[in-house]
Design a protein around this motif. Sequence first.
Motif, PDB file in Angstrom:
ATOM      1  N   ARG A 271      16.097 -33.906 -13.224  1.00  0.00           N
ATOM      2  CA  ARG A 271      16.263 -32.348 -13.581  1.00  0.00           C
ATOM      3  C   ARG A 271      15.149 -31.793 -14.743  1.00  0.00           C
ATOM      4  O   ARG A 271      15.205 -32.672 -15.641  1.00  0.00           O
ATOM      5  CB  ARG A 271      17.762 -32.066 -14.000  1.00  0.00           C
ATOM      6  CG  ARG A 271      18.711 -32.249 -12.857  1.00  0.00           C
ATOM      7  CD  ARG A 271      20.179 -32.172 -13.294  1.00  0.00           C
ATOM      8  NE  ARG A 271      21.170 -32.094 -12.365  1.00  0.00           N
ATOM      9  CZ  ARG A 271      21.651 -31.002 -11.838  1.00  0.00           C
ATOM     10  NH1 ARG A 271      21.357 -29.625 -12.274  1.00  0.00           N
ATOM     11  NH2 ARG A 271      22.435 -31.182 -10.667  1.00  0.00           N
ATOM     12  N   LEU A 272      14.753 -30.833 -14.578  1.00  0.00           N
ATOM     13  CA  LEU A 272      14.107 -30.048 -15.652  1.00  0.00           C
ATOM     14  C   LEU A 272      15.029 -29.901 -17.026  1.00  0.00           C
ATOM     15  O   LEU A 272      16.231 -29.504 -16.957  1.00  0.00           O
ATOM     16  CB  LEU A 272      13.300 -28.909 -15.361  1.00  0.00           C
ATOM     17  CG  LEU A 272      12.313 -29.108 -14.348  1.00  0.00           C
ATOM     18  CD1 LEU A 272      11.747 -27.656 -13.944  1.00  0.00           C
ATOM     19  CD2 LEU A 272      11.228 -29.643 -15.045  1.00  0.00           C
TER      20      LEU A 272
ATOM     21  N   THR B  27      18.874 -32.261 -27.164  1.00  0.00           N
ATOM     22  CA  THR B  27      19.323 -31.327 -26.241  1.00  0.00           C
ATOM     23  C   THR B  27      20.071 -32.218 -25.144  1.00  0.00           C
ATOM     24  O   THR B  27      21.416 -31.836 -24.903  1.00  0.00           O
ATOM     25  CB  THR B  27      18.263 -30.562 -25.696  1.00  0.00           C
ATOM     26  OG1 THR B  27      17.679 -29.824 -26.517  1.00  0.00           O
ATOM     27  CG2 THR B  27      18.841 -29.734 -24.422  1.00  0.00           C
TER      28      THR B  27
ATOM     29  N   HIS C 252      10.467 -33.915 -18.615  1.00  0.00           N
ATOM     30  CA  HIS C 252       9.743 -33.001 -19.261  1.00  0.00           C
ATOM     31  C   HIS C 252       8.255 -33.340 -19.471  1.00  0.00           C
ATOM     32  O   HIS C 252       8.020 -34.221 -19.977  1.00  0.00           O
ATOM     33  CB  HIS C 252      10.418 -32.866 -20.709  1.00  0.00           C
ATOM     34  CG  HIS C 252       9.594 -31.927 -21.592  1.00  0.00           C
ATOM     35  ND1 HIS C 252       9.932 -30.498 -21.545  1.00  0.00           N
ATOM     36  CD2 HIS C 252       8.941 -32.085 -22.640  1.00  0.00           C
ATOM     37  CE1 HIS C 252       9.292 -29.815 -22.431  1.00  0.00           C
ATOM     38  NE2 HIS C 252       8.524 -30.763 -23.078  1.00  0.00           N
TER      39      HIS C 252
ATOM     40  N   TYR D  72      16.277 -36.981 -16.378  1.00  0.00           N
ATOM     41  CA  TYR D  72      15.569 -35.554 -16.697  1.00  0.00           C
ATOM     42  C   TYR D  72      14.042 -35.787 -16.726  1.00  0.00           C
ATOM     43  O   TYR D  72      13.608 -36.827 -17.205  1.00  0.00           O
ATOM     44  CB  TYR D  72      16.209 -35.024 -17.873  1.00  0.00           C
ATOM     45  CG  TYR D  72      17.715 -34.908 -18.026  1.00  0.00           C
ATOM     46  CD1 TYR D  72      18.389 -33.703 -17.169  1.00  0.00           C
ATOM     47  CD2 TYR D  72      18.622 -35.944 -18.522  1.00  0.00           C
ATOM     48  CE1 TYR D  72      19.674 -33.711 -17.305  1.00  0.00           C
ATOM     49  CE2 TYR D  72      19.952 -35.889 -18.205  1.00  0.00           C
ATOM     50  CZ  TYR D  72      20.577 -34.689 -17.620  1.00  0.00           C
ATOM     51  OH  TYR D  72      21.767 -34.684 -17.640  1.00  0.00           O
TER      52      TYR D  72
ATOM     53  N   GLU E 180      15.686 -27.270 -19.961  1.00  0.00           N
ATOM     54  CA  GLU E 180      15.403 -25.896 -20.326  1.00  0.00           C
ATOM     55  C   GLU E 180      16.252 -25.367 -21.584  1.00  0.00           C
ATOM     56  O   GLU E 180      17.276 -26.017 -21.747  1.00  0.00           O
ATOM     57  CB  GLU E 180      15.852 -25.019 -19.303  1.00  0.00           C
ATOM     58  CG  GLU E 180      14.803 -25.215 -17.925  1.00  0.00           C
ATOM     59  CD  GLU E 180      15.017 -24.488 -16.802  1.00  0.00           C
ATOM     60  OE1 GLU E 180      16.264 -23.591 -16.982  1.00  0.00           O
ATOM     61  OE2 GLU E 180      14.408 -24.320 -15.959  1.00  0.00           O
ATOM     62  N   ARG E 181      15.920 -24.382 -22.202  1.00  0.00           N
ATOM     63  CA  ARG E 181      16.565 -24.001 -23.541  1.00  0.00           C
ATOM     64  C   ARG E 181      17.218 -24.960 -24.393  1.00  0.00           C
ATOM     65  O   ARG E 181      18.135 -25.352 -24.425  1.00  0.00           O
ATOM     66  CB  ARG E 181      17.739 -23.051 -22.874  1.00  0.00           C
ATOM     67  CG  ARG E 181      17.425 -21.865 -22.366  1.00  0.00           C
ATOM     68  CD  ARG E 181      18.631 -21.329 -21.640  1.00  0.00           C
ATOM     69  NE  ARG E 181      19.092 -21.638 -20.578  1.00  0.00           N
ATOM     70  CZ  ARG E 181      20.278 -21.288 -19.969  1.00  0.00           C
ATOM     71  NH1 ARG E 181      20.718 -20.053 -20.226  1.00  0.00           N
ATOM     72  NH2 ARG E 181      20.611 -22.147 -18.958  1.00  0.00           N
TER      73      ARG E 181
END
Length: 293
Positions: free
Chosen positions: A286-287, A153, A182, A180, A289-290
């Motif tokens: 940053r997180l 991603t 997670h 990022y 998402e999606r």
Amino acid sequence: MRKVKIAASLLGLLLSGAAYGQQGRDIAAGQGIVPYRLEVTFSKTVHLIFPSAVKYVDLGSTDIIAGKSDGVENVVRVKAAVEGFSEETNFSVITSDGTFYSFIVVYADQPALLNINMDQWKAGEHPVAGGGGVQVAELGTEDPALVRKVMYTIYQRNRRDVKHIGSREFGMTALLRGIYVHRDLLFLHISLANASNVPFDVDFIRFRIVDKKVAKRTAQQETTIEPVRTYSALTRIEGQSSGRMVYAFGKITIPDDKFLEVEIYEKDGSRHQRFHIENADLVAARLIERLKK
């Protein structure tokens, strides 16, 4: 009087038998641990994928070999140690979530399944080959397939969320495009561009935590950290071209008097690139998402 005692004894035996029969029915009804029936063979290995890390494996006999697979936390491999053994045997597994698994093992020339997802078996579904998340030691409890999806991603979105970290020397540009997070994993998205006509062959990329104010570094003043996963590792940047890569690390935090140094070395050349990442940049990750499929 003797007849009364005999009658009482018979009644006691009947009651004991009834109680034992009820206990047996309770076990059969699922209040006991019902073993899974597993087929193994001599020439092939069966892999059991558990939903959490395996902590204990115990074998019922020397007819089988079973143990944790090297480098992973939640996979047990099983095979026959004796070709064509006739008596069934057993083994047990305890996982980190406290679940106890019991297996009855029989020999089969061609086992019906070689890779079994225990999550499906526990749920009463027919176990299928593959499909289980293998817990690699360096990833902790993270599913490698999910980690790869996160990295994919980041790579596909190709955003530049960090705009102040990088280096530009000798016609080469190295940029940190994004940081990022997670769960407990940190991801660095790095690009490398070659503005010259001479190809740049990557020798190695090194990550280490170093002191900010020490010019001459020693082994005591730096700590090398290794990524647990790499996506799209670069080995060569042709002239007038560029490439990107994503690295995954375990959780990183550093004191304010140190920074994370990223070094990209050229093989048989001197166009090395170096840039630094502050702790403030890491905690601002940053997180994700999606996730992209």
